[in-house]
Design a protein around this motif. Sequence first.
Motif, PDB file in Angstrom:
ATOM      1  N   ASN A  89       0.808  -1.211   0.000  1.00 57.81           N
ATOM      2  CA  ASN A  89       0.000   0.000   0.000  1.00 57.81           C
ATOM      3  C   ASN A  89       0.846   1.269   0.000  1.00 57.81           C
ATOM      4  OD1 ASN A  89      -2.474  -1.414   0.090  1.00 57.81           O
ATOM      5  ND2 ASN A  89      -2.156  -1.774   2.254  1.00 57.81           N
ATOM      6  N   SER A  90       2.171   1.119  -0.144  1.00 59.31           N
ATOM      7  CA  SER A  90       3.045   2.285  -0.192  1.00 59.31           C
ATOM      8  C   SER A  90       4.188   2.009  -1.163  1.00 59.31           C
ATOM      9  CB  SER A  90       3.585   2.623   1.199  1.00 59.31           C
ATOM     10  OG  SER A  90       4.442   1.606   1.656  1.00 59.31           O
ATOM     11  N   PHE A  91       4.944   3.053  -1.460  1.00 61.91           N
ATOM     12  CA  PHE A  91       6.108   2.917  -2.327  1.00 61.91           C
ATOM     13  C   PHE A  91       7.155   3.931  -1.902  1.00 61.91           C
ATOM     14  CE2 PHE A  91       3.325   5.971  -4.338  1.00 61.91           C
ATOM     15  CZ  PHE A  91       4.162   6.942  -4.866  1.00 61.91           C
ATOM     16  N   LEU A  92       8.386   3.701  -2.307  1.00 62.40           N
ATOM     17  CA  LEU A  92       9.485   4.598  -1.971  1.00 62.40           C
ATOM     18  C   LEU A  92       9.493   5.774  -2.941  1.00 62.40           C
ATOM     19  CD1 LEU A  92      11.996   5.237  -0.297  1.00 62.40           C
ATOM     20  CD2 LEU A  92      13.316   3.903  -1.943  1.00 62.40           C
ATOM     21  N   LEU A  93       9.385   6.977  -2.404  1.00 58.10           N
ATOM     22  CA  LEU A  93       9.454   8.202  -3.202  1.00 58.10           C
ATOM     23  C   LEU A  93      10.781   8.877  -2.917  1.00 58.10           C
ATOM     24  CD1 LEU A  93       8.230  10.452  -5.000  1.00 58.10           C
ATOM     25  CD2 LEU A  93       7.290  11.443  -2.879  1.00 58.10           C
ATOM     26  N   THR A 112       1.362  12.106   0.383  1.00 57.69           N
ATOM     27  CA  THR A 112       0.560  11.442   1.401  1.00 57.69           C
ATOM     28  C   THR A 112       1.392  10.328   2.011  1.00 57.69           C
ATOM     29  OG1 THR A 112      -1.450  11.926   0.156  1.00 57.69           O
ATOM     30  CG2 THR A 112      -1.609  10.246   1.870  1.00 57.69           C
ATOM     31  N   GLU A 113       1.794  10.531   3.263  1.00 56.53           N
ATOM     32  CA  GLU A 113       2.555   9.532   4.012  1.00 56.53           C
ATOM     33  C   GLU A 113       1.593   8.744   4.894  1.00 56.53           C
ATOM     34  OE1 GLU A 113       5.354  11.867   6.237  1.00 56.53           O
ATOM     35  OE2 GLU A 113       6.803  11.861   4.605  1.00 56.53           O
ATOM     36  N   PRO A 114       1.995   7.565   5.363  1.00 55.55           N
ATOM     37  CA  PRO A 114       1.134   6.804   6.262  1.00 55.55           C
ATOM     38  C   PRO A 114       0.735   7.587   7.513  1.00 55.55           C
ATOM     39  CG  PRO A 114       2.906   5.420   5.461  1.00 55.55           C
ATOM     40  CD  PRO A 114       3.199   6.817   4.998  1.00 55.55           C
ATOM     41  N   ASP A 115       1.600   8.494   7.988  1.00 54.27           N
ATOM     42  CA  ASP A 115       1.336   9.251   9.204  1.00 54.27           C
ATOM     43  C   ASP A 115       0.731  10.627   8.976  1.00 54.27           C
ATOM     44  OD1 ASP A 115       2.417   7.119  10.612  1.00 54.27           O
ATOM     45  OD2 ASP A 115       4.416   7.993  10.633  1.00 54.27           O
ATOM     46  N   ASN A 170      11.209   8.723   1.370  1.00 50.61           N
ATOM     47  CA  ASN A 170      10.372   8.089   2.379  1.00 50.61           C
ATOM     48  C   ASN A 170       9.348   7.184   1.695  1.00 50.61           C
ATOM     49  OD1 ASN A 170       9.492   7.510   4.943  1.00 50.61           O
ATOM     50  ND2 ASN A 170       8.490   9.480   5.292  1.00 50.61           N
ATOM     51  N   GLN A 171       8.764   6.277   2.461  1.00 53.54           N
ATOM     52  CA  GLN A 171       7.651   5.466   1.983  1.00 53.54           C
ATOM     53  C   GLN A 171       6.406   6.347   1.988  1.00 53.54           C
ATOM     54  OE1 GLN A 171       9.612   2.463   0.847  1.00 53.54           O
ATOM     55  NE2 GLN A 171       7.451   2.051   0.946  1.00 53.54           N
ATOM     56  N   VAL A 172       5.662   6.339   0.895  1.00 52.00           N
ATOM     57  CA  VAL A 172       4.468   7.165   0.776  1.00 52.00           C
ATOM     58  C   VAL A 172       3.306   6.339   0.241  1.00 52.00           C
ATOM     59  CG1 VAL A 172       5.852   9.246   0.380  1.00 52.00           C
ATOM     60  CG2 VAL A 172       4.963   7.988  -1.580  1.00 52.00           C
ATOM     61  N   ASP A 173       2.092   6.849   0.488  1.00 54.05           N
ATOM     62  CA  ASP A 173       0.890   6.209  -0.038  1.00 54.05           C
ATOM     63  C   ASP A 173       0.498   6.777  -1.400  1.00 54.05           C
ATOM     64  OD1 ASP A 173       0.680   4.721   2.310  1.00 54.05           O
ATOM     65  OD2 ASP A 173      -0.539   6.246   3.282  1.00 54.05           O
ATOM     66  N   MET A 174       0.843   8.061  -1.623  1.00 54.57           N
ATOM     67  CA  MET A 174       0.491   8.714  -2.877  1.00 54.57           C
ATOM     68  C   MET A 174       1.286  10.008  -3.001  1.00 54.57           C
ATOM     69  SD  MET A 174      -3.236   9.951  -4.365  1.00 54.57           S
ATOM     70  CE  MET A 174      -3.585  11.083  -3.047  1.00 54.57           C
ATOM     71  N   VAL A 175       1.521  10.438  -4.235  1.00 57.88           N
ATOM     72  CA  VAL A 175       2.126  11.744  -4.493  1.00 57.88           C
ATOM     73  C   VAL A 175       1.379  12.372  -5.672  1.00 57.88           C
ATOM     74  CG1 VAL A 175       3.942  10.819  -6.000  1.00 57.88           C
ATOM     75  CG2 VAL A 175       4.267  13.020  -4.909  1.00 57.88           C
ATOM     76  N   GLU A 176       1.107  13.681  -5.568  1.00 65.71           N
ATOM     77  CA  GLU A 176       0.436  14.429  -6.625  1.00 65.71           C
ATOM     78  C   GLU A 176       1.276  15.648  -6.987  1.00 65.71           C
ATOM     79  OE1 GLU A 176      -4.150  14.432  -6.023  1.00 65.71           O
ATOM     80  OE2 GLU A 176      -3.195  14.536  -4.036  1.00 65.71           O
TER      81      GLU A 176
END
Length: 68
Positions: free
Chosen positions: A5-9, A56-59, A21-27
């Motif tokens: 549910n995340s990827f390295l950005l 969008t990070e998990p936290d 960091n690991q993120v859920d989404m980037v726009e």
Amino acid sequence: MADKNSFLLRIITPERLFYENQVDMVEFNTTEGEIGVLPGHVPLTVIVKPGIIDITEPDGDKVAALHA
């Protein structure tokens, strides 16, 4: 720790590594319009435009400015 549910950005400038960091989404904005990238997105190469990057990070969310 990475999950499906995340990827390295990584945001890299000519001067330094700006963000990693690991993120859920980037726009962000491209020359073709705004794009959102989620986990599992196909690899892509785009021309980015100056504007706001929403991460969008998990936290929680982070915002950064992209300058030309």
